[in-house]
Scaffold this motif. Structure first.
Motif, PDB file in Angstrom:
ATOM      1  N   LEU A   1       0.826  -1.200   0.000  1.00  0.00           N
ATOM      2  CA  LEU A   1       0.000   0.000   0.000  1.00  0.00           C
ATOM      3  C   LEU A   1       0.861   1.251   0.000  1.00  0.00           C
ATOM      4  CD1 LEU A   1      -2.687   1.594   0.380  1.00  0.00           C
ATOM      5  CD2 LEU A   1      -2.328   1.320   2.853  1.00  0.00           C
ATOM      6  N   VAL A   2       1.840   1.287   0.884  1.00  0.00           N
ATOM      7  CA  VAL A   2       2.679   2.487   0.984  1.00  0.00           C
ATOM      8  C   VAL A   2       3.483   2.692  -0.293  1.00  0.00           C
ATOM      9  CG1 VAL A   2       4.613   3.540   2.225  1.00  0.00           C
ATOM     10  CG2 VAL A   2       2.757   2.436   3.499  1.00  0.00           C
ATOM     11  N   GLU A   3       4.018   1.627  -0.864  1.00  0.00           N
ATOM     12  CA  GLU A   3       4.771   1.764  -2.109  1.00  0.00           C
ATOM     13  C   GLU A   3       3.886   2.277  -3.237  1.00  0.00           C
ATOM     14  OE1 GLU A   3       8.070   1.292  -3.529  1.00  0.00           O
ATOM     15  OE2 GLU A   3       8.293   1.919  -1.440  1.00  0.00           O
ATOM     16  N   LEU A   4       2.627   1.828  -3.261  1.00  0.00           N
ATOM     17  CA  LEU A   4       1.712   2.324  -4.281  1.00  0.00           C
ATOM     18  C   LEU A   4       1.465   3.822  -4.091  1.00  0.00           C
ATOM     19  CD1 LEU A   4      -0.120   1.581  -6.682  1.00  0.00           C
ATOM     20  CD2 LEU A   4      -1.968   1.218  -5.019  1.00  0.00           C
ATOM     21  N   LEU A   5       1.301   4.262  -2.840  1.00  0.00           N
ATOM     22  CA  LEU A   5       1.090   5.687  -2.565  1.00  0.00           C
ATOM     23  C   LEU A   5       2.313   6.504  -2.964  1.00  0.00           C
ATOM     24  CD1 LEU A   5      -0.684   5.490   0.917  1.00  0.00           C
ATOM     25  CD2 LEU A   5      -1.726   6.020  -1.294  1.00  0.00           C
ATOM     26  N   VAL A   6       3.496   5.996  -2.690  1.00  0.00           N
ATOM     27  CA  VAL A   6       4.725   6.691  -3.093  1.00  0.00           C
ATOM     28  C   VAL A   6       4.739   6.918  -4.599  1.00  0.00           C
ATOM     29  CG1 VAL A   6       7.229   6.432  -3.321  1.00  0.00           C
ATOM     30  CG2 VAL A   6       6.124   5.910  -1.141  1.00  0.00           C
ATOM     31  N   ASN A   7       4.258   5.920  -5.335  1.00  0.00           N
ATOM     32  CA  ASN A   7       4.311   5.983  -6.792  1.00  0.00           C
ATOM     33  C   ASN A   7       3.157   6.737  -7.435  1.00  0.00           C
ATOM     34  OD1 ASN A   7       6.538   4.116  -8.189  1.00  0.00           O
ATOM     35  ND2 ASN A   7       6.017   3.260  -6.182  1.00  0.00           N
TER      36      ASN A   7
END
Length: 421
Positions: A286-292
């Protein structure tokens, strides 16, 4: 006007504008707000402690605190733990400025990602019992960024959710189903109705605040999780008014042992954590998706290092029991005192809404409190439904015993004058 091709004047600006009026009229709109009793004014504070002076709105000029008399007791701030003026927080902010800089200087995807940001995110993830956390420039940015990235087909939203959640739903272009406030049965009915006629592959997101800032009540998170899981929906909880106030610095999600059932946890650093910014906590993917993909993260300068340092130290202090105990002691004394006077106090949290009902009575009570040195504003329609105007009391951990007594005395005297007691 000047014709660039011919090099000659083609007429005055007035003549060109006479073809139509496509501008704006802020003056009339302000006048209309004033007529409806909705005009707001800023009131600069001298500092952010539990006792301060307020200057009349200077518009574009410098605030003048001279002649405003003694400091007033502030019972209206979200600085619940009273840490915004704490020397330990101030030193942490100053140290961050010295070591890293006063500003991040760029988006975190460019050069604005520092060791301080990563340290705060590790601490937040630990407090929220998640794999990872991500810090945003504000709680507002966290909400709109997360909801739009998840891109749900349908959002089920509590009718009293914060404006940032409402705007996130609008920006996501999802179908938004608003269910009755904290009514799990109503939510279950809405989901069952959608399930009977909706596509099986729709993405559903249930969004709720944990603590509602105007009512002081708590969402029934366990029951909401039950309903969401029955339909395979994700649940997202905004802990803005709960972060740092419960066991080990967590929120209601941690207090009720639901960390493994809530898919997305959000919150702010600007309330109990006495700083600025917001965060999202969840699993690594989830966090990696938000970063991207979160535009409100990617296209904002990273949170200023002093704010990061301050929030990290505040979280450390919030995880110590004695910091929270002082707040909850003040909350209990105020609630019991107000109820003993005959007031109806809503909710079950640190937010104490004193129900008045009539808009005019609420304004008169707030004015009477202010005359006696207590800052506690009237909350009235359209912020709350008609007939439910109230005084929103928010004590701090740093209020002294005599401050609580002074507040109760002011409520007693002003309430009698207004005819509420």
């Amino acid at each position: 006007m000047f014709d660039a091709d011919s090099g000659t004047e083609t007429g005055s600006g007035t003549e060109s504008r006479s073809q139509g009026n496509h501008g704006f009229d802020p003056t009339s709109r302000l006048a209309a707000r004033k007529q409806r009793g909705l005009r707001r004014n800023l009131s600069p504070a001298e500092d952010v402690t539990a006792r301060t002076r307020f200057a009349p709105d200077p518009q574009g000029e410098r605030p003048d605190f001279e002649g405003e008399g003694e400091k007033k007791l502030v019972f209206a701030a979200n600085n619940y733990l009273g840490l915004a003026a704490d020397g330990r927080i101030q030193r942490a902010a100053a140290e961050a400025a010295r070591e890293v800089g006063t500003g991040a200087g760029a988006s975190r995807l460019v050069t604005g990602d520092t060791r301080l940001h990563r340290a705060l995110e590790r601490d937040l993830a630990d407090a929220k019992d998640t794999e990872r956390a991500l810090v945003f420039s504000s709680g507002y940015a966290a909400n709109i960024g997360t909801i739009t990235v998840l891109n749900p087909d349908v959002v089920f939203s509590d009718e009293l959710n914060h404006a940032s959640i409402v705007d996130g739903c609008r920006l996501s272009d999802a179908e938004t189903v608003v269910y009755d406030h904290v009514d799990t049965a109503a939510l279950a009915d809405e989901m069952a109705a959608k399930a009977s006629g909706g596509a099986e592959d729709e993405r559903w997101l249930l969004v709720t605040d944990s603590v509602f800032s105007m009512d002081g009540d708590i969402a029934p998170l366990e029951a909401l999780c039950d309903v969401a899981e029955r339909h395979g929906a994700w649940i997202m909880v905004d802990e803005a008014h709960a972060t740092g106030l419960y066991s080990d610095g967590g929120g209601i999600v941690q207090h009720e042992g639901l960390s493994d059932r809530v898919d997305v946890q959000l919150g702010t650093l600007s309330k109990a954590l006495a700083s600025q910014g917001g965060y999202v906590a969840g699993d690594e993917a989830l966090v990696e998706l938000l970063v991207n993909e979160a535009r409100s993260f990617a296209y904002s300068t990273g949170l200023a290092p002093p704010a990061v340092g301050a929030a990290r130290e505040a979280l450390r202090l919030a995880r110590e029991d004695k910091t929270r105990e002082a707040l909850w002691s003040n909350v209990e004394r105020l609630r019991e005192g107000l109820e003993s006077l005959g007031y109806e106090v809503l909710g079950q949290t640190q937010v104490l809404p004193v129900l008045v009902g009539d808009r005019g009575d609420a304004l008169a009570l707030a004015a009477g409190l202010k005359e006696r040195g207590i800052v506690a504003p009237a909350i009235r329609p359209p912020t709350v439904p008609a007939g439910t105007s109230r005084i929103r009391i928010a004590p701090m951990a740093t209020h002294l015993d005599e401050d609580i007594e002074r507040c109760l005395t002011a409520f007693e005297v002003a309430g009698e004058e207004v005819g509420l007691l």
